[in-house]
Design a protein around this motif. Structure first.
Motif, PDB file in Angstrom:
ATOM      1  N   SER A 101       0.808  -1.226   0.000  1.00 18.29           N
ATOM      2  CA  SER A 101       0.000   0.000   0.000  1.00 18.29           C
ATOM      3  C   SER A 101       0.841   1.276   0.000  1.00 18.29           C
ATOM      4  CB  SER A 101      -0.943   0.013   1.214  1.00 18.29           C
ATOM      5  OG  SER A 101      -0.204  -0.052   2.418  1.00 18.29           O
ATOM      6  N   HIS A 102       2.168   1.152   0.020  1.00 13.99           N
ATOM      7  CA  HIS A 102       3.035   2.331   0.086  1.00 13.99           C
ATOM      8  C   HIS A 102       2.777   3.310  -1.052  1.00 13.99           C
ATOM      9  CE1 HIS A 102       6.383   0.356   2.745  1.00 13.99           C
ATOM     10  NE2 HIS A 102       5.224   0.461   3.352  1.00 13.99           N
ATOM     11  N   ALA A 103       2.732   2.799  -2.262  1.00 14.22           N
ATOM     12  CA  ALA A 103       2.588   3.678  -3.430  1.00 14.22           C
ATOM     13  C   ALA A 103       1.252   4.408  -3.419  1.00 14.22           C
ATOM     14  CB  ALA A 103       2.747   2.873  -4.719  1.00 14.22           C
ATOM     15  N   GLU A 104       0.178   3.669  -3.254  1.00 16.25           N
ATOM     16  CA  GLU A 104      -1.157   4.267  -3.289  1.00 16.25           C
ATOM     17  C   GLU A 104      -1.323   5.334  -2.210  1.00 16.25           C
ATOM     18  OE1 GLU A 104      -5.876   3.012  -2.661  1.00 16.25           O
ATOM     19  OE2 GLU A 104      -4.300   1.488  -2.515  1.00 16.25           O
ATOM     20  N   LEU A 105      -0.927   5.015  -0.986  1.00 16.66           N
ATOM     21  CA  LEU A 105      -1.128   5.956   0.122  1.00 16.66           C
ATOM     22  C   LEU A 105      -0.215   7.174   0.007  1.00 16.66           C
ATOM     23  CD1 LEU A 105      -1.565   3.452   3.089  1.00 16.66           C
ATOM     24  CD2 LEU A 105      -3.339   4.800   1.939  1.00 16.66           C
ATOM     25  N   THR A 106       1.017   6.953  -0.435  1.00 15.35           N
ATOM     26  CA  THR A 106       1.942   8.081  -0.608  1.00 15.35           C
ATOM     27  C   THR A 106       1.419   9.060  -1.647  1.00 15.35           C
ATOM     28  OG1 THR A 106       3.918   6.847   0.054  1.00 15.35           O
ATOM     29  CG2 THR A 106       4.249   8.726  -1.412  1.00 15.35           C
ATOM     30  N   ILE A 107       0.978   8.547  -2.761  1.00 19.73           N
ATOM     31  CA  ILE A 107       0.465   9.411  -3.831  1.00 19.73           C
ATOM     32  C   ILE A 107      -0.754  10.193  -3.359  1.00 19.73           C
ATOM     33  CG2 ILE A 107      -0.682   9.376  -6.090  1.00 19.73           C
ATOM     34  CD1 ILE A 107       1.273   7.083  -6.832  1.00 19.73           C
ATOM     35  N   LYS A 108      -1.665   9.535  -2.667  1.00 18.72           N
ATOM     36  CA  LYS A 108      -2.856  10.216  -2.147  1.00 18.72           C
ATOM     37  C   LYS A 108      -2.484  11.295  -1.143  1.00 18.72           C
ATOM     38  CE  LYS A 108      -6.349   6.592  -2.780  1.00 18.72           C
ATOM     39  NZ  LYS A 108      -7.285   5.660  -2.093  1.00 18.72           N
ATOM     40  N   ALA A 109      -1.533  10.999  -0.269  1.00 16.82           N
ATOM     41  CA  ALA A 109      -1.121  11.972   0.744  1.00 16.82           C
ATOM     42  C   ALA A 109      -0.465  13.194   0.112  1.00 16.82           C
ATOM     43  CB  ALA A 109      -0.171  11.315   1.741  1.00 16.82           C
ATOM     44  N   LEU A 110       0.387  12.962  -0.867  1.00 16.41           N
ATOM     45  CA  LEU A 110       1.039  14.073  -1.561  1.00 16.41           C
ATOM     46  C   LEU A 110       0.019  14.946  -2.279  1.00 16.41           C
ATOM     47  CD1 LEU A 110       4.058  12.071  -3.019  1.00 16.41           C
ATOM     48  CD2 LEU A 110       4.229  13.896  -1.306  1.00 16.41           C
ATOM     49  N   GLU A 111      -0.980  14.300  -2.858  1.00 15.09           N
ATOM     50  CA  GLU A 111      -2.036  15.042  -3.549  1.00 15.09           C
ATOM     51  C   GLU A 111      -2.906  15.827  -2.571  1.00 15.09           C
ATOM     52  OE1 GLU A 111      -2.658  12.157  -7.478  1.00 15.09           O
ATOM     53  OE2 GLU A 111      -3.922  11.876  -5.705  1.00 15.09           O
ATOM     54  N   LYS A 112      -2.890  15.423  -1.293  1.00 14.27           N
ATOM     55  CA  LYS A 112      -3.620  16.146  -0.244  1.00 14.27           C
ATOM     56  C   LYS A 112      -2.744  17.211   0.413  1.00 14.27           C
ATOM     57  CE  LYS A 112      -7.668  13.981  -0.173  1.00 14.27           C
ATOM     58  NZ  LYS A 112      -8.976  14.665  -0.312  1.00 14.27           N
ATOM     59  N   ASN A 113      -1.629  17.517  -0.240  1.00 19.55           N
ATOM     60  CA  ASN A 113      -0.747  18.597   0.203  1.00 19.55           C
ATOM     61  C   ASN A 113       0.020  18.259   1.481  1.00 19.55           C
ATOM     62  OD1 ASN A 113       0.243  21.177  -0.587  1.00 19.55           O
ATOM     63  ND2 ASN A 113      -0.890  22.131   1.100  1.00 19.55           N
ATOM     64  N   LYS A 114       0.327  16.974   1.675  1.00 19.53           N
ATOM     65  CA  LYS A 114       1.105  16.541   2.834  1.00 19.53           C
ATOM     66  C   LYS A 114       2.519  16.168   2.395  1.00 19.53           C
ATOM     67  CE  LYS A 114      -2.461  16.493   5.735  1.00 19.53           C
ATOM     68  NZ  LYS A 114      -3.453  17.145   4.838  1.00 19.53           N
ATOM     69  N   HIS A 115       3.514  16.493   3.231  1.00 19.06           N
ATOM     70  CA  HIS A 115       4.831  15.919   3.063  1.00 19.06           C
ATOM     71  C   HIS A 115       4.719  14.457   3.478  1.00 19.06           C
ATOM     72  CE1 HIS A 115       6.452  19.951   2.575  1.00 19.06           C
ATOM     73  NE2 HIS A 115       5.973  20.307   3.760  1.00 19.06           N
ATOM     74  N   VAL A 116       5.635  13.615   2.984  1.00 14.46           N
ATOM     75  CA  VAL A 116       5.530  12.181   3.274  1.00 14.46           C
ATOM     76  C   VAL A 116       6.887  11.556   3.578  1.00 14.46           C
ATOM     77  CG1 VAL A 116       4.911   9.902   2.354  1.00 14.46           C
ATOM     78  CG2 VAL A 116       3.441  11.877   1.881  1.00 14.46           C
ATOM     79  N   LEU A 117       6.912  10.788   4.654  1.00  9.85           N
ATOM     80  CA  LEU A 117       8.004   9.867   4.942  1.00  9.85           C
ATOM     81  C   LEU A 117       7.398   8.481   4.844  1.00  9.85           C
ATOM     82  CD1 LEU A 117      10.912   9.228   5.980  1.00  9.85           C
ATOM     83  CD2 LEU A 117       9.946   9.282   8.300  1.00  9.85           C
ATOM     84  N   CYS A 118       7.845   7.685   3.866  1.00  9.23           N
ATOM     85  CA  CYS A 118       7.255   6.370   3.618  1.00  9.23           C
ATOM     86  C   CYS A 118       8.237   5.266   3.970  1.00  9.23           C
ATOM     87  CB  CYS A 118       6.838   6.248   2.147  1.00  9.23           C
ATOM     88  SG  CYS A 118       6.162   4.634   1.714  1.00  9.23           S
ATOM     89  N   GLU A 119       7.767   4.279   4.715  1.00  4.77           N
ATOM     90  CA  GLU A 119       8.630   3.167   5.095  1.00  4.77           C
ATOM     91  C   GLU A 119       9.220   2.488   3.866  1.00  4.77           C
ATOM     92  OE1 GLU A 119      10.429   1.512   7.126  1.00  4.77           O
ATOM     93  OE2 GLU A 119      10.040   3.035   8.632  1.00  4.77           O
ATOM     94  N   LYS A 120      10.399   1.917   4.076  1.00  2.00           N
ATOM     95  CA  LYS A 120      11.014   1.140   3.012  1.00  2.00           C
ATOM     96  C   LYS A 120      10.399  -0.262   3.006  1.00  2.00           C
ATOM     97  CE  LYS A 120      13.129  -1.340   6.016  1.00  2.00           C
ATOM     98  NZ  LYS A 120      12.358  -2.575   6.158  1.00  2.00           N
ATOM     99  N   PRO A 121      10.439  -0.948   1.857  1.00  2.00           N
ATOM    100  CA  PRO A 121      10.881  -0.450   0.563  1.00  2.00           C
ATOM    101  C   PRO A 121       9.885   0.569   0.012  1.00  2.00           C
ATOM    102  CG  PRO A 121       9.828  -2.561   0.275  1.00  2.00           C
ATOM    103  CD  PRO A 121       9.897  -2.313   1.746  1.00  2.00           C
ATOM    104  N   ILE A 122      10.386   1.489  -0.785  1.00  2.00           N
ATOM    105  CA  ILE A 122       9.542   2.565  -1.292  1.00  2.00           C
ATOM    106  C   ILE A 122       8.281   2.018  -1.952  1.00  2.00           C
ATOM    107  CG2 ILE A 122      10.886   2.668  -3.437  1.00  2.00           C
ATOM    108  CD1 ILE A 122      10.312   5.661  -3.557  1.00  2.00           C
ATOM    109  N   ALA A 123       8.415   0.903  -2.658  1.00  2.00           N
ATOM    110  CA  ALA A 123       7.264   0.287  -3.336  1.00  2.00           C
ATOM    111  C   ALA A 123       7.638  -1.150  -3.706  1.00  2.00           C
ATOM    112  CB  ALA A 123       6.893   1.079  -4.582  1.00  2.00           C
ATOM    113  N   LEU A 124       6.694  -1.875  -4.254  1.00  2.00           N
ATOM    114  CA  LEU A 124       6.965  -3.245  -4.698  1.00  2.00           C
ATOM    115  C   LEU A 124       7.400  -3.306  -6.159  1.00  2.00           C
ATOM    116  CD1 LEU A 124       4.085  -5.308  -3.019  1.00  2.00           C
ATOM    117  CD2 LEU A 124       6.457  -5.011  -2.255  1.00  2.00           C
TER     118      LEU A 124
END
Length: 324
Positions: free
Chosen positions: A80-103
């Motif tokens: 879920s890293h990719a989906e949630l990160t993209i949504k958060a960024l689009e909501k004007n949030k900075h993001v720190l995402c756990e590794k691995p960045i994506a699958l």
């Protein structure tokens, strides 16, 4: 956001690593945990109560709509890293995402493209890069203290119990040794030697489809990295970086080491760098530094770094036939 005294954090996904992160967030000056989110209201409330957090959401969408949050830490399973990160960024949030960045590499590209498009800070949470012992050893190696690098050996293994609900054996969420811990030895080789000329990898698989043991050889023009990850047994979790003039041992557990040993002319010198707690706070401080200086990425672990490492991981994944 320059000169912002308090940076408000939200956490999505409230598993074990989120607990460790929240504990250390309290130690960072200027950091405030203002909201957490789980798919379970009960879990969210319990987590919020433990860390004196004022808001507990039972949906990820709700926390992303909270305008009081500056940065979201995404600690959900890998898929879920990719989906949630993209949504958060689009909501004007900075993001720190756990590794691995994506699958998948293509997902990592989309995440970074979204961060650039919305001009928000984004970083993969490779906390080892900010560990004081690692940074000091890295600097010594780059200064030529052990000469030209010729060989890296690093392992990371632990015994994962096969029980119901253990995400390590869940192929759908990105379980197995490679994506969870194999990325650490690959990170070490990449950080010190860059992109390899050739990659060779073999794995042993669980009946669920996840890899339980993965051995990797990275070939460079004048060096080799011999790397290993496993979840079917324990290991020393040590790393050795060897050069033409000496070697450096990153002491166990090397990815969070509080010391390293320099060995030159048969003389061993130990350099100690005690960390506060486990050391998550150093990556938190890096996030604050970047956000306060309006930097979209970290110089220590950049978007380019994440993409290049993901490219290496993807090649290993393809070679061993791992499919999510």
């Amino acid at each position: 956001m320059k000169n912002k005294d308090i940076i408000n954090w939200g956490i999505i996904g409230l598993g074990n690593i989120a607990h460790l992160f929240a504990k250390e967030l309290k130690l960072v000056k200027g950091a405030k945990l203002v909201a957490v989110a789980s798919r379970s209201k009960e879990n969210a409330v319990a987590f919020a109560t433990t860390y004196q957090c004022p808001k507990a959401y039972d949906s990820y969408e709700a926390i992303m709509n909270d305008n009081n949050i500056d940065i979201l830490y995404i600690a959900t399973p890998h898929d879920s890293h990719a989906e949630l990160t993209i949504k958060a960024l689009e909501k004007n949030k900075h993001v720190l995402c756990e590794k691995p960045i994506a699958l998948r590499y293509e997902d990592a590209e989309k995440m970074i493209a979204t961060a650039v498009k919305h001009n928000k800070f984004f970083m993969e949470a490779f906390w080892t890069r900010f560990n004081p012992s690692f940074r000091a050893a890295f600097a010594k190696i780059k200064q030529g203290e052990i000469g030209t690098l010729r060989y890296i050996n690093a392992d990371f293994a632990f015994y994962a119990e096969e029980k119901k609900g253990n995400r390590m054996f869940d192929l759908k969420t990105g379980g197995g040794s490679l994506m969870d811990i194999g990325v650490y030895p690959l990170f070490l080789a990449y950080t010190l030697l860059g992109i390899p000329k050739n990659i060779y990898a073999k794995s042993i698989f669980h009946s669920s489809g996840v890899d339980t043991q993965t051995a990797m050889i990275l070939q460079y023009k004048e060096a080799h990295a011999v790397l290993y990850s496993g979840i079917s047994h324990t290991s020393n979790v040590e790393a050795t970086v060897s050069g033409t003039k000496g070697r450096i041992n990153l002491n166990s557990m090397w990815h969070m080491a509080e010391s390293y040993t320099l060995i030159k002319d048969d003389v061993k010198t130990i350099f100690e760098f005690p960390t506060q707690e486990m050391g998550y706070l150093y990556e938190i401080e890096e996030c604050h530094e970047c956000i306060r200086n309006n930097a979209p990425q970290s110089n220590l672990w950049s978007h380019k770094n994440s993409l290049e490492l993901m490219k290496i991981v993807e090649e290993v994944k393809n070679q061993i036939g791992l499919q999510f």
